[in-house]
Design an enzyme around this catalytic site. Structure first.
Site, mmCIF file in Angstrom:
data_model
loop_
_atom_site.group_PDB
_atom_site.id
_atom_site.type_symbol
_atom_site.label_atom_id
_atom_site.label_comp_id
_atom_site.label_asym_id
_atom_site.label_seq_id
_atom_site.Cartn_x
_atom_site.Cartn_y
_atom_site.Cartn_z
ATOM 1 N N HIS A 97 42.816 8.001 -31.369
ATOM 2 C CA HIS A 97 41.211 7.365 -30.696
ATOM 3 C C HIS A 97 41.691 5.760 -31.776
ATOM 4 O O HIS A 97 41.998 6.120 -33.263
ATOM 5 C CB HIS A 97 40.279 7.886 -31.388
ATOM 6 N N HIS A 99 38.387 3.037 -33.000
ATOM 7 C CA HIS A 99 37.092 2.758 -34.121
ATOM 8 C C HIS A 99 37.062 1.803 -33.490
ATOM 9 O O HIS A 99 37.563 0.764 -34.381
ATOM 10 C CB HIS A 99 37.028 3.486 -35.266
HETATM 11 P P1 5GP Z 1 38.925 10.493 -37.071
HETATM 12 O O1 5GP Z 1 38.208 10.546 -37.951
HETATM 13 O O2 5GP Z 1 39.526 11.055 -36.344
HETATM 14 O O3 5GP Z 1 39.053 8.773 -37.389
HETATM 15 O O4 5GP Z 1 37.509 10.237 -36.486
HETATM 16 C C1 5GP Z 1 37.283 11.042 -35.093
HETATM 17 C C2 5GP Z 1 35.397 10.927 -35.164
HETATM 18 O O5 5GP Z 1 35.268 11.824 -33.694
HETATM 19 C C3 5GP Z 1 34.225 10.773 -36.207
HETATM 20 O O6 5GP Z 1 34.061 9.653 -36.022
HETATM 21 C C4 5GP Z 1 33.289 11.346 -35.769
HETATM 22 O O7 5GP Z 1 32.183 11.713 -35.454
HETATM 23 C C5 5GP Z 1 33.655 11.737 -33.966
HETATM 24 N N1 5GP Z 1 33.686 12.841 -32.862
HETATM 25 C C6 5GP Z 1 34.156 13.662 -33.282
HETATM 26 N N2 5GP Z 1 34.359 14.832 -32.697
HETATM 27 C C7 5GP Z 1 33.384 14.189 -31.638
HETATM 28 C C8 5GP Z 1 32.582 14.337 -30.223
HETATM 29 O O8 5GP Z 1 32.874 15.716 -29.446
HETATM 30 N N3 5GP Z 1 32.144 13.515 -29.096
HETATM 31 C C9 5GP Z 1 31.931 12.230 -30.102
HETATM 32 N N4 5GP Z 1 31.339 12.012 -28.908
HETATM 33 N N5 5GP Z 1 32.408 11.743 -31.192
HETATM 34 C C10 5GP Z 1 32.739 12.992 -31.858
#
Ligand code: 5GP
Ligand code: ZN
Length: 118
Positions: A97, A99
């Site tokens: 993903h 951001h």
């Molecule tokens: P990472 O830390 O892997 O770069 O980002 C993961 C992101 O996914 C975090 O910003 C977190 O808030 C978001 N996130 C985690 N679980 C969910 C979910 O079930 N739904 C949505 N919309 N966002 C999620």
């Protein structure tokens, strides 16, 4: 192992969809860092940028379209894009993903340049 972002991509789990095409999906982050904080994912599961196998290129149109519509709809002054691959980089959800963070002049959020170690 179940993947929450695969569940969002198939519609099994709820999300606030911002943009979608046949390759990719963009939806609001459940725990936003800024108004309009959005995640852009490939529909097909890959873990991260180091496992992307072409998925990164297929995200391109979704990234460009989502960035443009966020800035326009939210009247943002700018935008950050970032991606974390593997826990050492801060990744917590293991479906690739990107951001997208709308930014405003004087929004008080740190600059990514402050990530540089002292
Ligand atoms: P990472 O830390 O892997 O770069 O980002 C993961 C992101 O996914 C975090 O910003 C977190 O808030 C978001 N996130 C985690 N679980 C969910 C979910 O079930 N739904 C949505 N919309 N966002 C999620
Ligand atoms: Zn997945």
């Amino acid at each position: 192992m179940t993947c929450i972002f695969c569940a969002i991509a198939t519609g099994e789990a709820a999300a606030r969809i911002v943009y979608e095409d046949d390759q990719a999906l963009a939806f609001l982050d459940v725990n936003p860092l800024t108004t309009g904080h959005t995640l852009v994912i490939p529909r097909r599961h890959v873990t991260d940028l180091l496992d992307a196998d072409g998925a990164w290129a297929r995200l391109g149109p979704a990234l460009e379209a989502t960035a443009a519509l966020l800035v326009e709809r939210l009247a943002a002054d700018g935008l950050n894009a970032f991606q974390a691959s593997r826990p050492a980089a801060g990744q917590t959800v293991f479906h690739l993903h990107v951001h997208l963070l709308p930014r405003w002049d004087d929004d008080g959020l740190i600059s990514v340049h402050s990530l540089r170690a002292a």
